[in-house]
Design an enzyme around this catalytic site. Structure first.
Site, PDB file in Angstrom:
ATOM      1  N   HIS A   7       8.488  27.647 -56.320  1.00  0.00           N
ATOM      2  CA  HIS A   7       8.059  27.297 -55.919  1.00  0.00           C
ATOM      3  C   HIS A   7       7.632  27.521 -57.198  1.00  0.00           C
ATOM      4  CE1 HIS A   7       3.512  28.495 -54.707  1.00  0.00           C
ATOM      5  NE2 HIS A   7       3.980  28.145 -54.184  1.00  0.00           N
ATOM      6  N   ASP A  56       6.412  25.024 -47.037  1.00  0.00           N
ATOM      7  CA  ASP A  56       6.866  23.524 -46.389  1.00  0.00           C
ATOM      8  C   ASP A  56       7.846  23.372 -45.330  1.00  0.00           C
ATOM      9  OD1 ASP A  56       5.089  23.172 -49.184  1.00  0.00           O
ATOM     10  OD2 ASP A  56       4.954  22.133 -47.256  1.00  0.00           O
TER      11      ASP A  56
HETATM   12  C1  SDX Z   1       3.276  23.789 -52.464  1.00  0.00           C
HETATM   13  O1  SDX Z   1       0.991  25.934 -56.502  1.00  0.00           O
HETATM   14  C2  SDX Z   1       1.590  26.080 -54.787  1.00  0.00           C
HETATM   15  O2  SDX Z   1       0.071  27.567 -54.424  1.00  0.00           O
HETATM   16  C3  SDX Z   1       1.454  25.569 -54.215  1.00  0.00           C
HETATM   17  C4  SDX Z   1       1.686  25.471 -52.591  1.00  0.00           C
HETATM   18  C5  SDX Z   1      -0.175  25.479 -51.790  1.00  0.00           C
HETATM   19  O3  SDX Z   1      -0.165  26.837 -51.153  1.00  0.00           O
HETATM   20  O4  SDX Z   1      -0.528  24.915 -52.534  1.00  0.00           O
HETATM   21  O5  SDX Z   1       2.431  26.939 -52.225  1.00  0.00           O
HETATM   22  C6  SDX Z   1       2.278  24.254 -51.920  1.00  0.00           C
HETATM   23  O6  SDX Z   1       3.271  22.769 -53.401  1.00  0.00           O
HETATM   24  C7  SDX Z   1       4.950  24.771 -51.988  1.00  0.00           C
HETATM   25  C8  SDX Z   1       5.978  24.020 -52.510  1.00  0.00           C
HETATM   26  C9  SDX Z   1       6.383  22.684 -52.503  1.00  0.00           C
HETATM   27  N1  SDX Z   1       7.321  21.539 -53.120  1.00  0.00           N
HETATM   28  C10 SDX Z   1       8.817  21.516 -52.107  1.00  0.00           C
HETATM   29  O7  SDX Z   1       8.977  22.083 -52.026  1.00  0.00           O
HETATM   30  C11 SDX Z   1       9.320  20.793 -53.649  1.00  0.00           C
HETATM   31  C12 SDX Z   1      10.768  21.106 -54.325  1.00  0.00           C
HETATM   32  N2  SDX Z   1      10.151  22.216 -54.693  1.00  0.00           N
HETATM   33  C13 SDX Z   1      10.328  22.004 -56.246  1.00  0.00           C
HETATM   34  O8  SDX Z   1       9.970  20.553 -56.896  1.00  0.00           O
HETATM   35  C14 SDX Z   1       9.546  23.214 -57.061  1.00  0.00           C
HETATM   36  O9  SDX Z   1      10.613  23.815 -57.347  1.00  0.00           O
HETATM   37  C15 SDX Z   1       8.292  22.865 -57.225  1.00  0.00           C
HETATM   38  C16 SDX Z   1       7.764  21.884 -57.931  1.00  0.00           C
HETATM   39  C17 SDX Z   1       7.337  23.862 -55.669  1.00  0.00           C
HETATM   40  C18 SDX Z   1       8.159  24.224 -58.489  1.00  0.00           C
HETATM   41  O10 SDX Z   1       8.726  23.465 -59.750  1.00  0.00           O
HETATM   42  P1  SDX Z   1       8.324  24.353 -60.844  1.00  0.00           P
HETATM   43  O11 SDX Z   1       7.668  26.028 -60.979  1.00  0.00           O
HETATM   44  O12 SDX Z   1       7.704  23.487 -62.226  1.00  0.00           O
HETATM   45  O13 SDX Z   1      10.027  24.599 -61.303  1.00  0.00           O
HETATM   46  P2  SDX Z   1      10.623  23.575 -62.233  1.00  0.00           P
HETATM   47  O14 SDX Z   1      10.520  22.266 -61.916  1.00  0.00           O
HETATM   48  O15 SDX Z   1      10.818  24.199 -62.967  1.00  0.00           O
HETATM   49  O16 SDX Z   1      12.252  24.765 -61.886  1.00  0.00           O
HETATM   50  C19 SDX Z   1      12.830  25.621 -61.954  1.00  0.00           C
HETATM   51  C20 SDX Z   1      14.357  25.566 -62.122  1.00  0.00           C
HETATM   52  C21 SDX Z   1      14.376  23.905 -62.490  1.00  0.00           C
HETATM   53  O17 SDX Z   1      15.874  23.906 -62.636  1.00  0.00           O
HETATM   54  P3  SDX Z   1      15.887  24.436 -65.182  1.00  0.00           P
HETATM   55  O18 SDX Z   1      15.561  22.933 -64.924  1.00  0.00           O
HETATM   56  O19 SDX Z   1      15.325  25.955 -65.481  1.00  0.00           O
HETATM   57  O20 SDX Z   1      17.779  24.417 -64.540  1.00  0.00           O
HETATM   58  O21 SDX Z   1      14.386  25.277 -59.878  1.00  0.00           O
HETATM   59  C22 SDX Z   1      15.082  24.248 -60.575  1.00  0.00           C
HETATM   60  C23 SDX Z   1      14.871  22.912 -61.280  1.00  0.00           C
HETATM   61  O22 SDX Z   1      15.534  22.214 -61.484  1.00  0.00           O
HETATM   62  N3  SDX Z   1      14.533  23.827 -59.000  1.00  0.00           N
HETATM   63  C24 SDX Z   1      14.907  23.034 -57.844  1.00  0.00           C
HETATM   64  C25 SDX Z   1      14.016  23.129 -57.199  1.00  0.00           C
HETATM   65  N4  SDX Z   1      13.648  23.537 -56.946  1.00  0.00           N
HETATM   66  C26 SDX Z   1      13.249  23.772 -58.972  1.00  0.00           C
HETATM   67  N5  SDX Z   1      16.648  23.008 -57.576  1.00  0.00           N
HETATM   68  C27 SDX Z   1      16.907  22.255 -56.989  1.00  0.00           C
HETATM   69  N6  SDX Z   1      15.852  22.683 -55.549  1.00  0.00           N
HETATM   70  C28 SDX Z   1      14.431  22.435 -55.633  1.00  0.00           C
HETATM   71  N7  SDX Z   1      13.735  22.317 -54.464  1.00  0.00           N
END
Ligand code: SDX
Length: 436
Positions: A312, A370
């Site tokens: 998140h 989720d």
């Molecule tokens: C919702 O914003 C809100 O409040 C949203 C929400 C709401 O109520 O409105 O809470 C609802 O959207 C919840 C989130 C649902 N999405 C998912 O579950 C999809 C999987 N999660 C990711 O796509 C990700 O965690 C996000 C999009 C939710 C957040 O991404 P960020 O904050 O941009 O973080 P990032 O992509 O920069 O990740 C940081 C690191 C990265 O690694 P590095 O580049 O630093 O090496 O963490 C890794 C990412 O690769 N990472 C993951 C991961 N999520 C982040 N690695 C594996 N699996 C994951 N799920």
């Protein structure tokens, strides 16, 4: 105290080379201070640069507060755990819209007003006929909600407080009806009209699952679970879809069009589409023995695979909603006798493994809302293509409350970000005959 904004003000200084500029720093009631850089470009000729807005506050708000490190979520100061335990969704809607928990008289009046706006204009059912039966329900919702402004001209004048409130009530009231219609249309069953004597969530379940051939028997455990799911999804500060609604609203667009923009943003798998994606992922993993393979893929920089339902932007601790969602998931599975649902076994083992894995601990990736909502909704008979529609139904009140707050903010102006331009410098047009 700043006379114009009413904020407690400190001062910060930006130093670039031999130049420096001072900017006011505002304190919130809780949470991080903000540096007001609105005059940065005028004074320094520079923009800030923050793709994805990881460090940018887009507005001032009194609606929802999140502490991502502590896993705290407050709606108008009330903890989500207490609302989910003791309240109901329409009470939460009142709290988000008006800022206070309703008295019993206010609650009865609000329930009455919402209940009597649940029908949609009969022409809407003809509107549906234009869609393919196998259209994704989110495509239908985006189209139908945007079209509401073609039916309710008497609540699109955003300068009229009465019309703003009527539009808000209409949106909260009609979303379950439209969502159920999108489901019925998708499965080829007749639409079911709302019934005024039913509570909000029971009414929604009946519109989805009743058929003309027999009486619908409401299951109070499932209705309560659905109501709690709506509470958990109601608002969440300035997330991607809420920011979309605010940006659309800042142009003066009518509220129905702004909510349709929010629905389109929520559809993405990184946002509201994650519950559908998480369930599909659990199905792809299939059994606990395959979890290490998927954990390995999630950590592989060359693999675009991510663990859906994990991570998140704000929560770097457990999403407080996920804990309540997990409890609700167990209640629903027990009630329906699916205690041994294989997907739940995979989810529980995946959660256990991920929460002990160095990569996930270091990057603070915890289950979000989720992760468990998909299993719960599937057990309740909701098809995966309707998961984000239910998220839309619940989040409508959050979008509307944030839209209203923005419209009523005397300092609000049209949102218009700038950029770092790295394209071509000026060059002349070349006639096609001379192009290589
Ligand atoms: C919702 O914003 C809100 O409040 C949203 C929400 C709401 O109520 O409105 O809470 C609802 O959207 C919840 C989130 C649902 N999405 C998912 O579950 C999809 C999987 N999660 C990711 O796509 C990700 O965690 C996000 C999009 C939710 C957040 O991404 P960020 O904050 O941009 O973080 P990032 O992509 O920069 O990740 C940081 C690191 C990265 O690694 P590095 O580049 O630093 O090496 O963490 C890794 C990412 O690769 N990472 C993951 C991961 N999520 C982040 N690695 C594996 N699996 C994951 N799920």
């Amino acid at each position: 105290m700043d006379a114009k904004t009413g904020h407690n003000v400190k001062s910060g200084k930006l130093v670039v080379g031999d130049k420096n500029w001072s900017f006011p720093i505002y304190e919130g009631t809780i949470g991080p201070d903000v540096i007001d850089i609105s005059k940065l470009y005028a004074e320094s000729g520079m923009f800030t640069y923050d793709p994805g807005f990881t460090s940018t506050g887009s507005c001032e708000s009194k609606i929802t507060y999140i502490d991502g490190d502590k896993g705290i979520l407050l709606y108008r100061g009330v903890p989500i755990e207490q609302l989910a335990e003791h309240g109901d969704f329409l009470e939460t809607c009142y709290l988000l819209l008006y800022g206070e928990l309703p008295t019993s008289t206010q609650k009865s009046d609000f329930d009455y007003r919402v209940t009597r706006h649940t029908m949609v204009h009969e022409q809407m059912s003809r509107f549906f006929q234009g869609f393919r039966r196998d259209a994704h329900p989110m495509a239908v919702m985006t189209g139908c909600v945007g079209a509401l402004s073609a039916f309710y001209h008497d609540s699109t004048d955003i300068s009229d407080p009465h019309q703003r409130m009527v539009a808000s009530i209409r949106m909260i009231a009609k979303m379950p009806t439209l969502a159920a219609m999108a489901y019925k249309y998708n499965i080829g069953q007749p639409f079911v009209y709302p019934k005024n004597e039913l509570d909000y969530s029971t009414n929604f379940l009946r519109m989805c699952f009743a058929v003309p051939c027999e009486e619908f028997k409401a299951n109070p455990v499932l209705a309560r679970a659905m109501d709690r799911i709506f509470i958990l999804h109601a608002d969440h500060e300035q997330n991607a879809s809420t920011s979309t609604v605010r940006l659309a609203g800042s142009t003066g667009a009518n509220p129905f069009a702004c909510i349709a923009a929010g629905i389109a943003a929520l559809w993405g798998p990184a946002h509201g589409g994650a519950n559908e994606a998480a369930l599909k992922m659990l199905g792809e993993i299939g059994k606990p023995e395959r979890i290490p393979e998927f954990i390995k893929r999630a950590k592989d920089k060359n693999d675009s695979f991510r663990l859906m339902g994990f991570g998140h932007r704000v929560y770097k601790n457990y999403d407080p909603r996920a804990k309540i969602m997990q409890k609700t998931c167990h209640e629903v599975l027990s009630e329906l006798g699916h205690r041994d649902d294989p997907l739940l076994q995979v989810a529980l083992e995946l959660e256990r493994v991920a929460l002990h894995d160095e990569y996930f601990l270091e990057k603070k990736l915890y289950p979000n809302i989720d992760f468990y909502s998909g299993i719960t909704l599937k057990a309740m008979g909701v098809p995966t293509n309707m998961f984000t529609v239910l998220f839309t139904l619940a989040r409508t009140v959050g979008w509307i409350a944030q839209w209203k707050e923005m419209i009523e903010d005397p300092n609000q102006k049209i949102g218009r970000p700038r950029q770092l331009y790295t394209g071509e410098v000026r060059r002349d047009y070349i006639p096609i005959s001379r192009r290589k």
